[in-house]
Design an enzyme around this catalytic site. Sequence first.
Site, short mmCIF file in Angstrom:
data_model
loop_
_atom_site.label_atom_id
_atom_site.label_comp_id
_atom_site.label_asym_id
_atom_site.label_seq_id
_atom_site.Cartn_x
_atom_site.Cartn_y
_atom_site.Cartn_z
N HIS A 118 -4.02 8.48 -2.98
CA HIS A 118 -3.78 7.55 -1.86
C HIS A 118 -4.05 8.18 -0.49
CE1 HIS A 118 -1.00 4.92 -4.60
NE2 HIS A 118 -2.27 4.71 -4.79
N CYS A 150 -18.24 7.45 19.16
CA CYS A 150 -18.67 6.05 19.24
C CYS A 150 -17.61 5.12 19.84
CB CYS A 150 -19.06 5.56 17.85
SG CYS A 150 -17.64 5.23 16.79
N GLY A 187 8.93 11.23 -10.59
CA GLY A 187 9.34 10.56 -9.36
C GLY A 187 8.46 9.41 -8.92
N THR A 188 8.05 8.61 -9.88
CA THR A 188 7.26 7.42 -9.52
C THR A 188 7.78 6.20 -10.26
OG1 THR A 188 5.07 6.38 -9.50
CG2 THR A 188 5.45 8.03 -11.22
N ASN A 213 12.73 11.35 -13.81
CA ASN A 213 13.09 10.35 -12.79
C ASN A 213 14.61 10.20 -12.75
OD1 ASN A 213 13.27 7.75 -11.26
ND2 ASN A 213 11.06 7.68 -11.65
#
Length: 246
Positions: A118, A150, A187-188, A213
């Site tokens: 990500h 730019c 941990g997700t 977890n």
Amino acid sequence: MEFSKNHLTRIKLADNVLFFTGAGISAESGISTFRGTDGIWNKLKPEELANFNAFLRNPDMVWEWYQLRRSIVEESKPNAGHYAIVDCESLFENVTVVTQNVDDLHNRAGSKKVLELHGNIVKNYCIKCKTRYDNLVVEDNKKVPKCSICGGLIRPDIVWFGEMLPQDVFDDAEKAAKKCDVCFVVGTSAVVFPAANIPIIAKQYGALVVEVNLTNTDISSLVDETLLGPAGEVLPKLIEAVRNFN
Ligand code: OAD
């Protein structure tokens, strides 16, 4: 803490080990997770902050929010969970970290092979000409900076909702998932796809999949074992148990 002897045997024999990590591994470093009672998305709306149209509508507000998150990340330090993963590099031939986190803490802990699905909050690029502005220091945190080449807006190098993951990084993560002997899911909540496919692919290709977890998650029914507890406590104990197992 008791670990399954069967699983310790398989872990001990592993050559290729993959860690699939999420916000929970950084919780003990003081960085908020996204979901759960104290989660960021309970207090703030991702559709107003973490997507490209929100940035175009209100670039200063989105920039300011990321500057605040950057300052939290800068002040935080890797914790025992991140360091336990680094320790693994002395136990196994090949350790890959596939992370959904943008906080740079695996790199700062010293992990050698980190695939950031990500993006990374310390990096930026111009939305027009794509010039990179990593580790950018600005005078005014409330004003989005402009590209010196730019004049385009500079955005954080983070995958926002509705955006594609970097294909080359995802391809490497998929390869590592297919090849690994053991996959730790740490941990997700494992609800954000396509990232959450990584441990599913590992399982499909025969890896032992062990989750760490605080609670059971969407992936718990698919994994071989869920170890309940904070990653900063469970991972060092697990690595120690593997090291001492004969
Ligand atoms: P979540 O906030 O969805 O989930 C965090 C998980 O960590 C939960 O399952 C918690 O139970 C667990 N947890 C909390 N503290 C822990 C601890 N000390 N030890 C072990 N586990 C703990 O975070 P992610 O799954 O990472 O996307 O979220 C996935 C993606 O959603 C993020 O990458 C982000 C977000 O929108 C982008 O920014 C693109």
